[in-house]
Scaffold this active site. Structure first.
Site, PDB file in Angstrom:
ATOM      1  CE  LYS A 250      11.562  -3.386  -5.124  1.00  0.00           C
ATOM      2  NZ  LYS A 250      12.267  -4.475  -5.810  1.00  0.00           N
TER       3      LYS A 250
ATOM      4  CD  GLU B 231      17.179 -13.455  -6.714  1.00  0.00           C
ATOM      5  OE1 GLU B 231      16.544 -13.906  -5.741  1.00  0.00           O
ATOM      6  OE2 GLU B 231      16.896 -12.370  -7.248  1.00  0.00           O
TER       7      GLU B 231
ATOM      8  CE  LYS C 165      13.948 -11.634  -9.385  1.00  0.00           C
ATOM      9  NZ  LYS C 165      14.497 -11.658  -8.064  1.00  0.00           N
TER      10      LYS C 165
ATOM     11  CG  HIS D 262      18.890 -37.498  -1.421  1.00  0.00           C
ATOM     12  ND1 HIS D 262      19.289 -38.711  -0.925  1.00  0.00           N
ATOM     13  CD2 HIS D 262      20.027 -36.859  -1.813  1.00  0.00           C
ATOM     14  CE1 HIS D 262      20.612 -38.808  -0.986  1.00  0.00           C
ATOM     15  NE2 HIS D 262      21.074 -37.691  -1.530  1.00  0.00           N
TER      16      HIS D 262
ATOM     17  CD  GLU E  34      10.076 -12.184  -7.724  1.00  0.00           C
ATOM     18  OE1 GLU E  34       9.385 -11.751  -6.796  1.00  0.00           O
ATOM     19  OE2 GLU E  34      11.301 -11.987  -7.773  1.00  0.00           O
TER      20      GLU E  34
ATOM     21  CD1 TRP F 216      -0.081  -6.655  -2.815  1.00  0.00           C
ATOM     22  CD2 TRP F 216      -0.523  -7.145  -0.682  1.00  0.00           C
ATOM     23  NE1 TRP F 216       0.190  -7.981  -2.631  1.00  0.00           N
ATOM     24  CE2 TRP F 216      -0.074  -8.321  -1.329  1.00  0.00           C
ATOM     25  CE3 TRP F 216      -0.866  -7.231   0.671  1.00  0.00           C
ATOM     26  CZ2 TRP F 216       0.058  -9.544  -0.685  1.00  0.00           C
ATOM     27  CZ3 TRP F 216      -0.743  -8.460   1.320  1.00  0.00           C
ATOM     28  CH2 TRP F 216      -0.284  -9.594   0.639  1.00  0.00           C
TER      29      TRP F 216
ATOM     30  CB  CYS G 281      -0.958   0.077   1.179  1.00  0.00           C
ATOM     31  SG  CYS G 281      -2.124  -1.273   1.236  1.00  0.00           S
TER      32      CYS G 281
ATOM     33  NE  ARG H 112       4.619   1.801  -0.096  1.00  0.00           N
ATOM     34  CZ  ARG H 112       5.651   1.618   0.706  1.00  0.00           C
ATOM     35  NH1 ARG H 112       6.865   1.836   0.260  1.00  0.00           N
ATOM     36  NH2 ARG H 112       5.481   1.223   1.939  1.00  0.00           N
TER      37      ARG H 112
ATOM     38  CG  ASN I  57       1.714   1.474   3.968  1.00  0.00           C
ATOM     39  OD1 ASN I  57       1.467   0.277   3.832  1.00  0.00           O
ATOM     40  ND2 ASN I  57       2.941   1.944   4.007  1.00  0.00           N
ATOM     41  N   GLY I  58      -0.455  -0.146   6.165  1.00  0.00           N
ATOM     42  CA  GLY I  58      -0.077  -0.894   7.359  1.00  0.00           C
ATOM     43  C   GLY I  58      -1.178  -1.862   7.716  1.00  0.00           C
TER      44      GLY I  58
HETATM   45  C1  AGP Z   1      12.355 -10.453  -4.859  1.00  0.00           C
HETATM   46  O1  AGP Z   1      12.310 -10.397  -6.233  1.00  0.00           O
HETATM   47  C2  AGP Z   1      11.088 -10.245  -4.167  1.00  0.00           C
HETATM   48  N1  AGP Z   1      10.355  -9.163  -4.648  1.00  0.00           N
HETATM   49  C3  AGP Z   1      11.091 -10.440  -2.671  1.00  0.00           C
HETATM   50  O2  AGP Z   1      11.456 -11.764  -2.435  1.00  0.00           O
HETATM   51  C4  AGP Z   1      11.972  -9.510  -1.791  1.00  0.00           C
HETATM   52  O3  AGP Z   1      13.321  -9.786  -2.009  1.00  0.00           O
HETATM   53  C5  AGP Z   1      11.585  -9.726  -0.316  1.00  0.00           C
HETATM   54  O4  AGP Z   1      10.243  -9.400  -0.139  1.00  0.00           O
HETATM   55  C6  AGP Z   1      12.450  -8.935   0.633  1.00  0.00           C
HETATM   56  O5  AGP Z   1      12.271  -7.561   0.482  1.00  0.00           O
HETATM   57  P1  AGP Z   1      13.265  -6.526   1.143  1.00  0.00           P
HETATM   58  O6  AGP Z   1      14.608  -6.761   0.511  1.00  0.00           O
HETATM   59  O7  AGP Z   1      12.704  -5.188   0.794  1.00  0.00           O
HETATM   60  O8  AGP Z   1      13.301  -6.797   2.604  1.00  0.00           O
END
Ligand code: AGP
Length: 613
Positions: free
Chosen positions: A608, A485, A489, A508, A492, A75, A2, A27, A101-102
């Site tokens: 984000k 990672e 990517k 395993h 997501e 969000w 948000c 956000r 926001n929160g």
């Molecule tokens: C990564 O592509 C993601 N958007 C997500 O995993 C992100 O890294 C995670 O939410 C942590 O966010 P931060 O680095 O702002 O704490």
């Protein structure tokens, strides 16, 4: 999660609010809304869906005249995305409008209380509870500021609030706890926003609100109060970012722009810390007797920042010989961790406001550990709460999928490991010098993997693999960290089911999922382990996998003999190699997402900054 904005000035408020919300859409983007005061009162317009739906509804803002207003991009936490659950929310008294926001953790109790006071509710949101409480206390005391104070002292959880009152048409009250909020100073105008880019077009002079702070403002004046209700002066800071830092420039998406910004981001992060062949990490103090007394280092983070932590475990243990563990913040905080003053706990976060990471940091401090944060957003909650902080100078990262924050976090990890190893005497001078040279060269090495040849290769492979349903990323040692990672990517932004495993672990269990045509992305950039990884590739090939191998140029011939396709990258210092291996995986995911028609910068269900648990 948000974003909120507020404006009081002589411009038309609605277009300013829409501009700000556009910059905050990263956000949260399931619905948006604004409230603007004019002679018709407090007018709210809200719309489910992307901001463009609201923009159309408001005819770019022209449909809603007025000079004072608040806005929100959402969000969803409480209640599904819908027009009615969108912010702003109006009190049942019709006098108070709120954006938030929160998350209000005691909302159920407060809602019940407000029902008893006669309030009615339209939405399922926790924010409407806040609007109704301010409405209730405003009726009781007849004082807008007091009504907000009475409300805020009863709220548990996190909040950044923008509040309007119909009887104070020029005024906005902003207040915050555990959610970010900045105040912007203009000429005859004032702003509030969750993040700097939202107001950068209008002003570069800001103040960061602290927890408990309240700003009561109109176009020409502002009064700040601290959590005790005392009037305080806030330090004005000048934002030095170029406007272009928060714009897409000529790129189709923020993600590809940010991928290409990595050489610069790395240069900005590394260069100021290298002086005369030595690393100087912003005065971070970790003396030898302290390091020698450590029984364990923890790295605590979420998502990609957690994967940086996984890589850091390999790097710190190898260079410093101190037991190191990476823990997901959401697990750390409730795990009764074995942490006290003999532990260093490092927190990694781009936003500096991730709720679980912040809570874990408070828990580590409570237990007496020394804390160190690696953060991108200056002045963010995590940066402020940690004992020491090292900033990544990646600049604003807008795409939900992180790229340049990841590689700059990794660069800080290298430097931190080297500084600690030097202090401890666990790294030879020759190795240290070689790594310093490697770090100086790193931005250029990354640039070389962003050339046309690699771009076209990744694009071609994306066109070949984008229709697959499942992917498995396998690799050994630090390659396995990069697999985590790379796999994240892909899932997501391209919504392609993907898992990552250390290559030796596959047999395993997960190997039972490999069948004809299953995509396996194998990372094989470690010379010493190359044959082992090739053996794992043979195992999945024998079960029908379609293998894409990312390897070193010198090893490509061998890798291509048993893989279906390869991407080759130059060999650099082995400890720094992950910074190069991740680049083709970022590009590959980006192009797969494009081929699959996904919204790259705003993937479904994500936001984000994850400011709720
Ligand atoms: C990564 O592509 C993601 N958007 C997500 O995993 C992100 O890294 C995670 O939410 C942590 O966010 P931060 O680095 O702002 O704490």
């Amino acid at each position: 999660m948000c974003g909120i904005v507020g404006y009081a000035g002589s411009r038309q408020a609605a277009p300013v609010l829409l501009d700000g919300l556009e910059k905050l859409e990263y956000r949260g983007y399931d619905s948006a809304g604004v409230c603007v005061y004019n002679e018709a009162g407090l007018n709210m317009v809200k719309a489910k869906g992307r901001l463009s739906v609201l923009r159309d509804r408001l005819e770019g803002g022209t449909a809603l005249p007025g000079n004072v207003g608040i806005g929100h991009t959402r969000w969803a936490t409480h209640g599904a995305p819908s027009d009615v659950n969108s912010h702003p929310h109006m009190s049942w008294t019709g006098k108070i409008a709120v954006v938030h926001n929160g998350i209000i953790e005691n909302e159920a109790r407060l809602r019940a209380k407000m029902y008893r006071k006669g309030a009615t509710f339209q939405s399922e949101t926790d924010t409407e509870v806040v609007a109704n409480m301010v409405g209730y206390y405003y009726e009781k005391f007849g004082d807008f500021v007091q009504a907000v104070r009475e409300t805020v002292m009863r709220l548990e959880g996190s909040f950044a609030l923008g509040i309007q009152c119909i009887d104070h048409p020029d005024t906005i009250i902003a207040v915050k706890k555990d959610s970010p909020l900045i105040f912007g100073f203009g000429e005859g105008e004032h702003f509030i926003a969750s993040d700097v880019p939202a107001i950068l077009k209008y002003t570069q002079t800001v103040a960061y609100l602290e927890d408990g702070d309240m700003a009561v403002f109109d176009a020409n004046s502002v009064t700040f109060y601290d959590s005790t209700g005392e009037e305080v002066a806030k330090k004005r800071e000048t934002i030095t970012w170029e406007m272009s830092a928060a714009e897409r420039g000529g790129y189709d998406h923020f993600m590809i722009k940010e991928i290409y910004e990595q050489p610069k981001a790395l240069k900005d992060t590394i260069s100021p810390r290298l002086r005369d062949g030595k690393i100087d990490l912003d005065g971070v103090e970790l003396p030898a007797d302290y390091l020698n007394g450590l029984r364990k280092i923890y790295l605590v983070a979420c998502g990609s920042a957690y994967y940086v932590s996984v890589l850091a475990k390999y790097i710190i243990e190898k260079t410093c010989r101190i037991p190191t563990e990476a823990v997901m913040a959401s697990e750390f905080r409730y795990s009764d961790p074995v942490v006290d003053e003999r532990n260093l706990v490092i927190f990694v976060s781009q936003s500096g406001e991730t709720a679980d990471t912040l809570a874990a940091l408070r828990e580590a401090k409570r237990r007496g550990a020394q804390t160190l944060a690696i953060v991108n957003v200056v002045g963010s909650a995590i940066a402020k709460a940690a004992d020491q902080v090292i900033y990544t100078w990646a600049g604003p990262e807008i795409a939900v999928a992180t790229t340049k924050a990841f590689t700059t976090q990794l660069a800080v990890v290298y430097m931190l490991a080297m500084q600690m190893a030097k202090t401890l005497g666990t790294m030879s001078d020759e190795e240290y010098d070689a790594l310093v040279k490697g770090l100086e060269q790193l931005p250029y090495d990354v640039e070389s993997v962003l050339d046309q040849k690699h771009l076209e290769r990744c694009q071609k492979l994306a066109s070949r693999y984008h229709a697959h349903h499942d992917a498995f990323y396998i690799g050994r040692n630090i390659d396995s960290g990069i697999c985590l990672e790379g796999s994240l990517k892909l899932k997501e932004i391209a919504y392609l089911h993907s898992e990552a495993y250390p290559a030796g672990e596959l047999k395993h269990g997960p190997i039972s999922l490999i069948e004809d045509g299953t995509l396996v992305v194998a990372l094989a950039t470690i010379q010493d382990l190359f044959d082992k990884t090739m053996a794992n590739i043979k195992e999945v090939k024998a079960r029908g996998a379609d293998v894409l191998c990312v390897t070193l140029e010198a090893l490509e011939e061998n890798a291509s003999a048993i893989s279906d396709s390869t991407i080759a990258i130059p060999a650099i210092h082995p400890m720094l190699q992950p910074s190069l291996s991740i680049i083709p995986l970022q590009l590959f995911s980006y192009y797969v997402a494009l081929y699959r028609g996904c919204d790259v910068d705003k993937p479904r269900n994500l936001a984000k900054s994850v400011t709720v648990e």
